[in-house]
Motif scaffolding. Structure first.
Motif, PDB file in Angstrom:
ATOM      1  N   GLY A  13      -9.159 -20.124  -0.971  1.00 16.21           N
ATOM      2  CA  GLY A  13     -10.008 -19.279  -0.123  1.00 16.21           C
ATOM      3  C   GLY A  13     -11.487 -19.574  -0.330  1.00 16.21           C
ATOM      4  N   LEU A  14     -11.867 -19.795  -1.583  1.00 15.87           N
ATOM      5  CA  LEU A  14     -13.268 -20.130  -1.872  1.00 15.87           C
ATOM      6  C   LEU A  14     -13.650 -21.487  -1.291  1.00 15.87           C
ATOM      7  N   VAL A  15     -12.732 -22.434  -1.364  1.00 16.88           N
ATOM      8  CA  VAL A  15     -13.026 -23.760  -0.806  1.00 16.88           C
ATOM      9  C   VAL A  15     -13.203 -23.661   0.705  1.00 16.88           C
ATOM     10  N   LEU A  16     -12.336 -22.913   1.360  1.00 17.38           N
ATOM     11  CA  LEU A  16     -12.446 -22.750   2.812  1.00 17.38           C
ATOM     12  C   LEU A  16     -13.737 -22.023   3.191  1.00 17.38           C
ATOM     13  N   ALA A  17     -14.038 -20.939   2.483  1.00 15.93           N
ATOM     14  CA  ALA A  17     -15.278 -20.205   2.770  1.00 15.93           C
ATOM     15  C   ALA A  17     -16.498 -21.080   2.515  1.00 15.93           C
ATOM     16  N   GLY A  18     -16.478 -21.847   1.436  1.00 21.60           N
ATOM     17  CA  GLY A  18     -17.584 -22.750   1.130  1.00 21.60           C
ATOM     18  C   GLY A  18     -17.764 -23.819   2.184  1.00 21.60           C
ATOM     19  N   ALA A  19     -16.650 -24.334   2.704  1.00 24.41           N
ATOM     20  CA  ALA A  19     -16.741 -25.350   3.754  1.00 24.41           C
ATOM     21  C   ALA A  19     -17.356 -24.772   5.025  1.00 24.41           C
ATOM     22  N   ILE A  20     -16.978 -23.554   5.374  1.00 24.30           N
ATOM     23  CA  ILE A  20     -17.530 -22.919   6.575  1.00 24.30           C
ATOM     24  C   ILE A  20     -19.023 -22.665   6.416  1.00 24.30           C
ATOM     25  N   LEU A  24     -22.157 -24.330   8.552  1.00 23.76           N
ATOM     26  CA  LEU A  24     -23.214 -23.520   9.186  1.00 23.76           C
ATOM     27  C   LEU A  24     -24.595 -23.975   8.720  1.00 23.76           C
ATOM     28  N   GLY A  25     -24.728 -24.245   7.432  1.00 28.78           N
ATOM     29  CA  GLY A  25     -26.003 -24.733   6.906  1.00 28.78           C
ATOM     30  C   GLY A  25     -26.372 -26.103   7.444  1.00 28.78           C
ATOM     31  N   ALA A  26     -25.376 -26.970   7.606  1.00 29.58           N
ATOM     32  CA  ALA A  26     -25.642 -28.307   8.142  1.00 29.58           C
ATOM     33  C   ALA A  26     -26.109 -28.234   9.596  1.00 29.58           C
ATOM     34  N   VAL A  27     -25.470 -27.374  10.377  1.00 33.11           N
ATOM     35  CA  VAL A  27     -25.895 -27.196  11.776  1.00 33.11           C
ATOM     36  C   VAL A  27     -27.298 -26.614  11.820  1.00 33.11           C
ATOM     37  N   ALA A  28     -27.578 -25.645  10.958  1.00 34.40           N
ATOM     38  CA  ALA A  28     -28.922 -25.058  10.911  1.00 34.40           C
ATOM     39  C   ALA A  28     -29.957 -26.100  10.515  1.00 34.40           C
ATOM     40  N   THR A  29     -29.592 -26.991   9.614  1.00 32.27           N
ATOM     41  CA  THR A  29     -30.515 -28.050   9.213  1.00 32.27           C
ATOM     42  C   THR A  29     -30.818 -28.983  10.374  1.00 32.27           C
ATOM     43  N   LEU A  30     -29.784 -29.364  11.112  1.00 30.45           N
ATOM     44  CA  LEU A  30     -30.004 -30.226  12.277  1.00 30.45           C
ATOM     45  C   LEU A  30     -30.881 -29.540  13.328  1.00 30.45           C
ATOM     46  N   TYR A  48     -35.616 -22.202   8.303  1.00 31.91           N
ATOM     47  CA  TYR A  48     -35.491 -23.119   7.179  1.00 31.91           C
ATOM     48  C   TYR A  48     -34.707 -22.477   6.038  1.00 31.91           C
ATOM     49  N   ALA A  49     -34.839 -21.170   5.887  1.00 34.73           N
ATOM     50  CA  ALA A  49     -34.071 -20.455   4.864  1.00 34.73           C
ATOM     51  C   ALA A  49     -32.578 -20.503   5.174  1.00 34.73           C
ATOM     52  N   VAL A  50     -32.212 -20.434   6.454  1.00 33.33           N
ATOM     53  CA  VAL A  50     -30.806 -20.521   6.841  1.00 33.33           C
ATOM     54  C   VAL A  50     -30.249 -21.907   6.503  1.00 33.33           C
ATOM     55  N   SER A  51     -31.104 -22.900   6.509  1.00 34.00           N
ATOM     56  CA  SER A  51     -30.667 -24.250   6.149  1.00 34.00           C
ATOM     57  C   SER A  51     -30.198 -24.320   4.697  1.00 34.00           C
ATOM     58  N   MET A  52     -30.639 -23.409   3.873  1.00 34.07           N
ATOM     59  CA  MET A  52     -30.235 -23.377   2.465  1.00 34.07           C
ATOM     60  C   MET A  52     -28.762 -23.004   2.307  1.00 34.07           C
ATOM     61  N   LEU A  53     -28.138 -22.532   3.368  1.00 31.26           N
ATOM     62  CA  LEU A  53     -26.716 -22.210   3.298  1.00 31.26           C
ATOM     63  C   LEU A  53     -25.879 -23.448   2.981  1.00 31.26           C
ATOM     64  N   MET A  54     -26.407 -24.603   3.268  1.00 35.61           N
ATOM     65  CA  MET A  54     -25.682 -25.837   2.989  1.00 35.61           C
ATOM     66  C   MET A  54     -25.428 -25.955   1.480  1.00 35.61           C
ATOM     67  N   GLY A  55     -26.431 -25.716   0.695  1.00 36.54           N
ATOM     68  CA  GLY A  55     -26.265 -25.764  -0.759  1.00 36.54           C
ATOM     69  C   GLY A  55     -25.402 -24.642  -1.287  1.00 36.54           C
ATOM     70  N   VAL A  56     -25.543 -23.468  -0.700  1.00 36.98           N
ATOM     71  CA  VAL A  56     -24.728 -22.321  -1.113  1.00 36.98           C
ATOM     72  C   VAL A  56     -23.252 -22.612  -0.829  1.00 36.98           C
ATOM     73  N   GLY A  57     -22.966 -23.150   0.338  1.00 35.39           N
ATOM     74  CA  GLY A  57     -21.592 -23.485   0.686  1.00 35.39           C
ATOM     75  C   GLY A  57     -21.010 -24.528  -0.249  1.00 35.39           C
TER      76      GLY A  57
END
Length: 78
Positions: A13-20, A24-30, A48-57
């Protein structure tokens, strides 16, 4: 017939949530980098703060992998 591999493991479940969250962070970065290439006005700082979701994920997915490894090790010990 379902095998043991069909069941969700402790960290799945954590892996799936992290991937999602990572996606989202990758799309926000683009989206946030696009105006820099198009020469238009940059987005507000919150974008730009939403782009940080990539690292969190990535961190959440990594925690899921570590949890899965720990469960596998404890199961193998007996």
């Amino acid at each position: 017939m379902g095998s043991a591999r069909d069941e969700a493991g402790p960290g799945d479940g954590l892996v799936l949530a992290g991937a999602i969250v990572f996606i989202l962070g990758a799309v926000a970065t683009l989206v946030t980098v696009t105006p820099l290439f198009l020469g238009s006005d940059p987005f507000p700082t919150i974008a730009y703060a939403v782009s940080m979701l990539m690292g969190v994920g990535f961190a959440v997915a990594g925690a899921g992998v570590l949890r899965s490894v720990a469960a596998q090790r404890s199961r193998d010990k007996g």
